[in-house]
Design a protein around this motif. Structure first.
Motif, PDB file in Angstrom:
ATOM      1  N   PRO A   1      33.294  28.330  30.889  1.00 36.48           N
ATOM      2  CA  PRO A   1      33.337  28.178  29.419  1.00 36.48           C
ATOM      3  C   PRO A   1      32.577  29.275  28.680  1.00 36.48           C
ATOM      4  O   PRO A   1      32.973  29.685  27.583  1.00 36.48           O
ATOM      5  CB  PRO A   1      32.695  26.804  29.184  1.00 36.48           C
ATOM      6  N   TRP A   2      31.497  29.775  29.298  1.00 33.34           N
ATOM      7  CA  TRP A   2      30.709  30.832  28.644  1.00 33.34           C
ATOM      8  C   TRP A   2      31.534  32.120  28.587  1.00 33.34           C
ATOM      9  O   TRP A   2      31.573  32.815  27.560  1.00 33.34           O
ATOM     10  CB  TRP A   2      29.388  31.025  29.406  1.00 33.34           C
ATOM     11  N   ALA A   3      32.236  32.418  29.658  1.00 33.56           N
ATOM     12  CA  ALA A   3      33.077  33.624  29.678  1.00 33.56           C
ATOM     13  C   ALA A   3      34.219  33.493  28.678  1.00 33.56           C
ATOM     14  O   ALA A   3      34.578  34.462  27.995  1.00 33.56           O
ATOM     15  CB  ALA A   3      33.628  33.857  31.086  1.00 33.56           C
ATOM     16  N   LYS A   4      34.779  32.297  28.556  1.00 36.11           N
ATOM     17  CA  LYS A   4      35.857  32.091  27.567  1.00 36.11           C
ATOM     18  C   LYS A   4      35.305  32.322  26.158  1.00 36.11           C
ATOM     19  O   LYS A   4      35.954  32.937  25.319  1.00 36.11           O
ATOM     20  CB  LYS A   4      36.425  30.675  27.675  1.00 36.11           C
ATOM     21  N   HIS A   5      34.093  31.807  25.918  1.00 33.00           N
ATOM     22  CA  HIS A   5      33.460  31.993  24.602  1.00 33.00           C
ATOM     23  C   HIS A   5      33.282  33.485  24.292  1.00 33.00           C
ATOM     24  O   HIS A   5      33.354  33.899  23.130  1.00 33.00           O
ATOM     25  CB  HIS A   5      32.114  31.268  24.592  1.00 33.00           C
ATOM     26  N   LEU A   6      33.061  34.289  25.324  1.00 34.46           N
ATOM     27  CA  LEU A   6      32.876  35.735  25.124  1.00 34.46           C
ATOM     28  C   LEU A   6      34.209  36.467  24.960  1.00 34.46           C
ATOM     29  O   LEU A   6      34.237  37.678  24.771  1.00 34.46           O
ATOM     30  CB  LEU A   6      32.093  36.324  26.304  1.00 34.46           C
ATOM     31  N   GLY A   7      35.305  35.729  25.097  1.00 30.92           N
ATOM     32  CA  GLY A   7      36.613  36.332  24.827  1.00 30.92           C
ATOM     33  C   GLY A   7      37.344  36.852  26.052  1.00 30.92           C
ATOM     34  O   GLY A   7      38.329  37.593  25.915  1.00 30.92           O
ATOM     35  N   ALA A   8      36.885  36.467  27.233  1.00 29.14           N
ATOM     36  CA  ALA A   8      37.525  36.971  28.459  1.00 29.14           C
ATOM     37  C   ALA A   8      38.713  36.098  28.860  1.00 29.14           C
ATOM     38  O   ALA A   8      38.812  34.940  28.459  1.00 29.14           O
ATOM     39  CB  ALA A   8      36.508  36.982  29.595  1.00 29.14           C
ATOM     40  N   THR A   9      39.569  36.676  29.671  1.00 28.30           N
ATOM     41  CA  THR A   9      40.588  35.902  30.382  1.00 28.30           C
ATOM     42  C   THR A   9      39.982  35.544  31.732  1.00 28.30           C
ATOM     43  O   THR A   9      39.436  36.421  32.413  1.00 28.30           O
ATOM     44  CB  THR A   9      41.869  36.745  30.597  1.00 28.30           C
ATOM     45  N   VAL A  10      40.038  34.267  32.101  1.00 28.66           N
ATOM     46  CA  VAL A  10      39.350  33.834  33.322  1.00 28.66           C
ATOM     47  C   VAL A  10      40.342  33.281  34.338  1.00 28.66           C
ATOM     48  O   VAL A  10      41.095  32.342  34.040  1.00 28.66           O
ATOM     49  CB  VAL A  10      38.279  32.761  33.011  1.00 28.66           C
ATOM     50  N   ILE A  11      40.320  33.892  35.523  1.00 29.63           N
ATOM     51  CA  ILE A  11      41.070  33.360  36.655  1.00 29.63           C
ATOM     52  C   ILE A  11      40.038  32.685  37.553  1.00 29.63           C
ATOM     53  O   ILE A  11      39.041  33.307  37.932  1.00 29.63           O
ATOM     54  CB  ILE A  11      41.790  34.479  37.441  1.00 29.63           C
ATOM     55  N   GLY A  12      40.248  31.420  37.863  1.00 30.64           N
ATOM     56  CA  GLY A  12      39.304  30.702  38.726  1.00 30.64           C
ATOM     57  C   GLY A  12      39.940  30.392  40.063  1.00 30.64           C
ATOM     58  O   GLY A  12      41.165  30.373  40.191  1.00 30.64           O
ATOM     59  N   THR A  13      39.101  30.169  41.058  1.00 25.21           N
ATOM     60  CA  THR A  13      39.601  29.633  42.328  1.00 25.21           C
ATOM     61  C   THR A  13      38.959  28.270  42.535  1.00 25.21           C
ATOM     62  O   THR A  13      37.861  27.997  42.033  1.00 25.21           O
ATOM     63  CB  THR A  13      39.282  30.539  43.530  1.00 25.21           C
ATOM     64  N   ALA A  14      39.652  27.411  43.283  1.00 26.21           N
ATOM     65  CA  ALA A  14      39.139  26.065  43.532  1.00 26.21           C
ATOM     66  C   ALA A  14      39.652  25.569  44.877  1.00 26.21           C
ATOM     67  O   ALA A  14      40.760  25.916  45.299  1.00 26.21           O
ATOM     68  CB  ALA A  14      39.578  25.126  42.414  1.00 26.21           C
ATOM     69  N   GLY A  15      38.840  24.734  45.510  1.00 27.10           N
ATOM     70  CA  GLY A  15      39.122  24.312  46.888  1.00 27.10           C
ATOM     71  C   GLY A  15      39.992  23.075  47.018  1.00 27.10           C
ATOM     72  O   GLY A  15      40.299  22.663  48.141  1.00 27.10           O
ATOM     73  N   SER A  16      40.391  22.449  45.912  1.00 25.29           N
ATOM     74  CA  SER A  16      41.272  21.278  46.004  1.00 25.29           C
ATOM     75  C   SER A  16      42.022  21.135  44.686  1.00 25.29           C
ATOM     76  O   SER A  16      41.650  21.756  43.679  1.00 25.29           O
ATOM     77  CB  SER A  16      40.459  20.007  46.266  1.00 25.29           C
ATOM     78  N   ALA A  17      43.040  20.270  44.696  1.00 31.36           N
ATOM     79  CA  ALA A  17      43.833  20.058  43.474  1.00 31.36           C
ATOM     80  C   ALA A  17      42.959  19.440  42.380  1.00 31.36           C
ATOM     81  O   ALA A  17      43.056  19.818  41.210  1.00 31.36           O
ATOM     82  CB  ALA A  17      45.027  19.162  43.781  1.00 31.36           C
ATOM     83  N   ASP A  18      42.082  18.500  42.764  1.00 29.57           N
ATOM     84  CA  ASP A  18      41.206  17.874  41.763  1.00 29.57           C
ATOM     85  C   ASP A  18      40.274  18.900  41.142  1.00 29.57           C
ATOM     86  O   ASP A  18      40.031  18.917  39.934  1.00 29.57           O
ATOM     87  CB  ASP A  18      40.347  16.772  42.400  1.00 29.57           C
TER      88      ASP A  18
END
Ligand SMILES: NC(=O)c1ccc[n+]([C@@H]2O[C@H](COP(=O)([O-])OP(=O)(O)OC[C@H]3O[C@@H](n4cnc5c(N)ncnc54)[C@H](OP(=O)(O)O)[C@@H]3O)[C@@H](O)[C@H]2O)c1
Length: 324
Positions: free
Chosen positions: A158-175
């Motif tokens: 959320p902090w990076a989004k607030h700074l105006g970035a496009t954020v690609i995340g990775t996650a270890g499960s569907a949840d």
């Protein structure tokens, strides 16, 4: 008398023992603190398991919030009854009460609860220096954040989004992918069973990202380099899957004249001024609601072995608290 967690040999969660003892009177420049909530962090696992060496026997835990119960001589700017929090310094936060150098403690403003502070001091000041100092993020930058639904990840996003970035995340499960999206990720890659670098390239039209924030280490290092733009910045700030093995620097040239840094919070909050700047920046984003504490797990202090086992087995999301 106060309960605390101690260990005298490295190993699995079972090496942590509950101990009872009197808390010393604070010495010069020290305060005594009654904890309201204690933050659980992956560094505690590194300490317990011996990935990072501590002189033993030792306490554990480097993040908590609570109330000042006594002042030693030569302490300025703090009073008995003040609500404070800290992140870093000597392990010993896994306790009901402790003595701490006053220089490590930061007063909590109205609007930041002890639980929020215990959940966010370490993870949030880390997000601050990663996004503002290690690689200053600007509108238009594209970031890759691993373990985006984890403790640090759920603050970074959320902090990076607030700074105006496009954020690609990775996650270890569907949840976890769903949580990462809810935190603000523009795209989420389920990296356990997919080639995340290929997907990053596809999502960025072949260009790659400006910066990778990689706290996973061994399992993701190579793919993270392959996800970067020419002259992009690789920020390797953790080793949840194990330490990155040695490699030849020419690899960075082969992959596009990349930059690599391996930062740690202690070196970004080494002076009182640096610590206060990081804490103030964090309190501001909390009070404004830009970063919200995501406390998904609460454990009694005596259940710390279960808390460590859950963190290591990737069963947790957001922050975990130990309640003394
Ligand atoms: N350098 C610094 O200043 C600094 C400061 C704070 C934290 N850190 C680092 O940031 C990372 C995150 O810390 P945290 O306390 O917020 O933990 P966390 O992100 O809540 O938990 C670690 C996450 O890493 C992912 N992971 C991938 N492979 C793993 C594996 N083999 N074993 C365990 N987890 C794995 C898991 O998410 P998925 O299931 O989604 O993959 C897991 O939930 C840690 O590496 C920590 O050391 C560094």
């Amino acid at each position: 008398m106060s309960l605390s967690i101690v260990f005298d040999r490295v190993g699995g969660p079972e090496v942590m023992k509950l101990a009872e003892g009197a808390v010393a009177a604070p010495g010069p420049g020290e305060i005594r603190l009654r904890h309201a909530a204690i933050g659980l962090n992956f560094i505690d696992v590194y300490h317990r398991s011996g990935v990072y060496k501590l002189p033993l026997p030792s306490g554990l835990g480097i993040e908590a919030a609570g109330t000042v119960t006594a002042l030693g001589p030569e302490v300025d700017g703090l009073a008995v009854g003040d609500r404070v929090a800290y992140a870093g310094g000597s392990p010993g936060a896994y306790s009901q009460e402790r003595v701490l150098p006053a220089a490590k403690a930061v007063k909590l403003p109205a609007g930041v609860s002890e639980e929020a502070a215990a959940a966010l001091m370490l993870k949030g000041m880390t997000a601050f220096y990663l996004l503002h100092l290690t690689f200053p993020v600007r509108p238009g930058h594209t970031l890759l954040v691993h373990a985006a639904a984890g403790g640090v990840g759920s603050v970074l996003v959320p902090w990076a989004k607030h700074l105006g970035a496009t954020v690609i995340g990775t996650a270890g499960s569907a949840d976890k992918a769903q949580l990462a999206r809810a935190a603000g990720c523009d795209h989420v890659i389920a990296y356990r069973d997919r080639d995340f670098a290929a997907e990053v390239k596809q999502l960025t039209g072949g260009a790659g990202v400006d910066v990778v924030y990689d706290s996973v280490g061994k399992d993701t290092f190579a793919g993270s380099l392959d996800s970067l733009k020419r002259r992009g910045m690789m920020v390797s700030f953790g080793n949840a899957s194990g330490k990155v093995p040695p490699f030849e620097p020419v690899l960075l040239s082969d992959k596009g004249s990349l930059f690599l840094t391996r930062p740690t919070l202690a070196h970004y909050t080494a002076t009182r001024e640096e610590l206060e700047n990081a804490a103030q920046a964090l309190f501001e984003v909390i009070v404004k609601g830009i970063v919200k504490p995501q406390i998904s797990q609460r454990y009694a202090l005596r259940d710390v072995a279960r808390a460590h086992a859950d963190l290591e087995a990737r069963r947790t999301t957001g922050a975990s608290l130990l309640l003394p």
